[in-house]
Enzyme design. Structure first.
Site, PDB file in Angstrom:
ATOM      1  N   GLY A  10      82.922  49.462  34.246  1.00  0.00           N
ATOM      2  CA  GLY A  10      82.184  49.095  33.968  1.00  0.00           C
ATOM      3  C   GLY A  10      80.991  49.956  32.893  1.00  0.00           C
ATOM      4  O   GLY A  10      80.271  50.428  33.799  1.00  0.00           O
TER       5      GLY A  10
ATOM      6  N   ASP B 201      70.081  42.847  32.867  1.00  0.00           N
ATOM      7  CA  ASP B 201      69.731  42.624  34.529  1.00  0.00           C
ATOM      8  C   ASP B 201      69.000  41.409  34.978  1.00  0.00           C
ATOM      9  O   ASP B 201      69.080  40.909  35.913  1.00  0.00           O
ATOM     10  CB  ASP B 201      69.097  44.069  34.718  1.00  0.00           C
ATOM     11  CG  ASP B 201      69.468  45.417  35.540  1.00  0.00           C
ATOM     12  OD1 ASP B 201      70.927  45.962  35.352  1.00  0.00           O
ATOM     13  OD2 ASP B 201      68.887  46.881  34.520  1.00  0.00           O
TER      14      ASP B 201
ATOM     15  N   ASP C 265      75.500  40.628  39.077  1.00  0.00           N
ATOM     16  CA  ASP C 265      75.847  42.350  39.068  1.00  0.00           C
ATOM     17  C   ASP C 265      77.428  42.262  39.791  1.00  0.00           C
ATOM     18  O   ASP C 265      77.394  42.247  39.832  1.00  0.00           O
ATOM     19  CB  ASP C 265      75.574  43.125  40.303  1.00  0.00           C
ATOM     20  CG  ASP C 265      75.824  44.170  40.687  1.00  0.00           C
ATOM     21  OD1 ASP C 265      76.822  44.952  39.639  1.00  0.00           O
ATOM     22  OD2 ASP C 265      74.960  45.630  41.056  1.00  0.00           O
TER      23      ASP C 265
ATOM     24  N   ASN D 279      69.881  44.939  23.619  1.00  0.00           N
ATOM     25  CA  ASN D 279      69.990  46.316  24.008  1.00  0.00           C
ATOM     26  C   ASN D 279      70.741  47.566  23.287  1.00  0.00           C
ATOM     27  O   ASN D 279      71.053  46.814  21.721  1.00  0.00           O
ATOM     28  CB  ASN D 279      70.619  47.383  25.207  1.00  0.00           C
ATOM     29  CG  ASN D 279      71.626  46.761  25.811  1.00  0.00           C
ATOM     30  OD1 ASN D 279      72.237  46.912  25.056  1.00  0.00           O
ATOM     31  ND2 ASN D 279      71.999  45.707  27.072  1.00  0.00           N
TER      32      ASN D 279
ATOM     33  N   ALA E 260      79.212  48.556  30.074  1.00  0.00           N
ATOM     34  CA  ALA E 260      78.533  47.998  28.766  1.00  0.00           C
ATOM     35  C   ALA E 260      77.553  48.032  29.636  1.00  0.00           C
ATOM     36  O   ALA E 260      76.888  48.237  30.926  1.00  0.00           O
ATOM     37  CB  ALA E 260      78.930  46.075  29.117  1.00  0.00           C
TER      38      ALA E 260
END
Ligand code: PMT
Length: 406
Positions: free
Chosen positions: A274, A280, A307, A211, A276
């Protein structure tokens, strides 16, 4: 944040085009109530005149070691003792080399040796010079002596190059001095673990799913937590950013590697953030050879990643846990859902895909939600946003400690 009122600050200016920004810094320091004396090297005077700094600081500018008038008023040793802190901005590669090696061949370098005050260095130079091993070695020497290195920032440079080497903006330098002047570091004895950047999920030897996260938000937060006295460990996906000074960086690539690094570093962590952009899903199978195009539809099986945030929040002795939420719609609704489902203490939600803020941008805005409250931070530079968010995290973390939640 610390209070600069009546702080006695020497601003040392060395030769660099960024010296014009130091003029604005001096103005802002005086506005914040600080007493400022400006010392210029000979090279600095080629960029900005002493007269400008005299007008802005309200005092004569110190340029020469052997100035009989100055020496009879406040001699250089007296000036060195007067200062609560000494900031060199801009600090040229040459000046950095001189103080790394203990030279005292002009007034400013002599002051650096003679002052008991805290020393801050705001480097400014061409990106290739900044990357040069000689400069980096000198910076390492200064860090070992506990000098605080502020920046440099990355971006477009006066010479036309792009990269690290820009002097930090006056507001960032002001903030760093302000924080350092705080009587206590609120996160002293605290260990903070932060994730930043994207992950890359390999499909075959040459392709991956990723991403647009640049790590800007996470790195700025890591620095903001460090500035508050925390010991910071940053688990970073692949980004093109230099490791921030004073922070342990663990470089990872995939979501699984990030998960493993976080779990291994978790012992003794007081605050986890978190930031980052963790994938997923990851390809169920990684092809050993490059997939060949054969004209038909290619289907990839994806399986969910672990997760990380949820695992930290539900670990045996969870730290104060802060998550991020990147949403294209229904920001508050989805962020509240993540706060609850992942059982975290706080969530910083940003609207992404709007063309302003979010991924990759230098700026961002946040809706921060915790049980019983929320706060909006308007669109601003990620560096100042990180400072605001860090203050809020400290506040909420203290509250949790008091209420016995930790
Ligand atoms: O890096 P920049 O270019 O500066 O951009 C900053 C940012 C937009 C990436 C940042 O502000 C941000 O929003 N980070 C979180 C992005 C994200 O993955 O959001 P999410 O809503 O998909 O995930 C929610 C939370 O779960 C996040 O804290 C994420 O780190 C965490 N997560 C997600 C998946 C996973 N497998 N494990 C996780 O821990």
């Amino acid at each position: 944040m610390g209070n600069l009122a009546d702080k006695q600050i020497i601003v040392g200016v060395t030769g660099g085009i960024a010296a014009y920004k130091t003029a604005e810094l001096v103005r802002q320091l005086r506005r914040a109530g600080a007493q400022v004396r400006v010392v210029m090297t000979a090279a600095a005077q080629a960029f900005v005149t002493p007269l400008s700094f005299q007008a802005l600081s309200g005092h004569r500018v110190y340029c020469d070691m052997l100035d009989t008038e100055h020496e009879s008023a406040m001699g250089h040793i007296e000036l060195a003792r007067w200062a609560h802190c000494l900031l060199i901005a801009p600090a040229s590669a040459d000046f950095i080399a001189r103080i790394a090696h203990g030279h005292a061949n002009d007034l400013l370098s002599t002051l650096c040796l003679a002052t008991p005050a805290d020393l801050f260095i705001a480097p400014a130079m061409n990106q290739q010079m900044w990357r040069n091993a000689a400069v980096q070695d000198n910076i390492d020497i200064l860090k070992k002596r506990n000098l605080r290195i502020l920046g440099p920032a990355e971006g477009e440079q006066a010479c036309g190059d792009t990269g690290p080497g820009r002097m930090q903006e006056p507001f960032e330098l002001l903030e760093a001095l302000s924080l350092a002047s705080a009587s206590e570091s609120p996160l002293q004895d605290c260990k903070v673990l932060i994730t930043a950047g994207p992950t890359q999920e390999p499909i075959d030897p040459v392709r991956f799913i990723s991403n647009r996260s640049s790590g800007k938000m996470g790195y700025a937060l890591a620095q903001a937590m460090r500035d508050r006295g925390a010991q910071v460990v940053l688990v970073s996906g692949p980004v093109s950013r230099p490791p921030p000074p004073g922070i342990d960086v663990i470089a990872v690539r995939t979501a699984e590697e990030m998960y493993q690094a976080v779990i291994q570093a978790l012992a003794g962590v007081n605050i986890f953030i978190g930031s980052a952009a963790v994938a997923d899903y990851t390809p169920a199978q990684q092809y050993a050879e490059k997939i060949k195009k054969n004209g038909s539809v290619l289907e990839l099986d994806l399986r969910p990643t672990k997760d990380i945030l949820g695992s930290v929040a539900t670990s045996a002795a969870p730290p104060f846990t802060v998550g991020f939420a990147a949403e294209t719609t229904q920001l508050e609704k989805y962020a509240r859902g993540k706060l609850e489902n992942k059982q975290i203490d706080m969530i910083a939600a940003n609207q992404v895909g709007t063309g302003r803020g979010g991924f990759y941008s230098d700026e961002n805005s946040l809706l921060v939600i915790w049980k019983g409250g929320s706060q909006v931070f308007a669109m601003q530079n990620k560096v100042s946003l990180a400072q605001r968010l860090a203050d809020l995290i400290v506040e909420r973390y203290d509250e949790h400690k008091i209420s016995g939640s930790l």
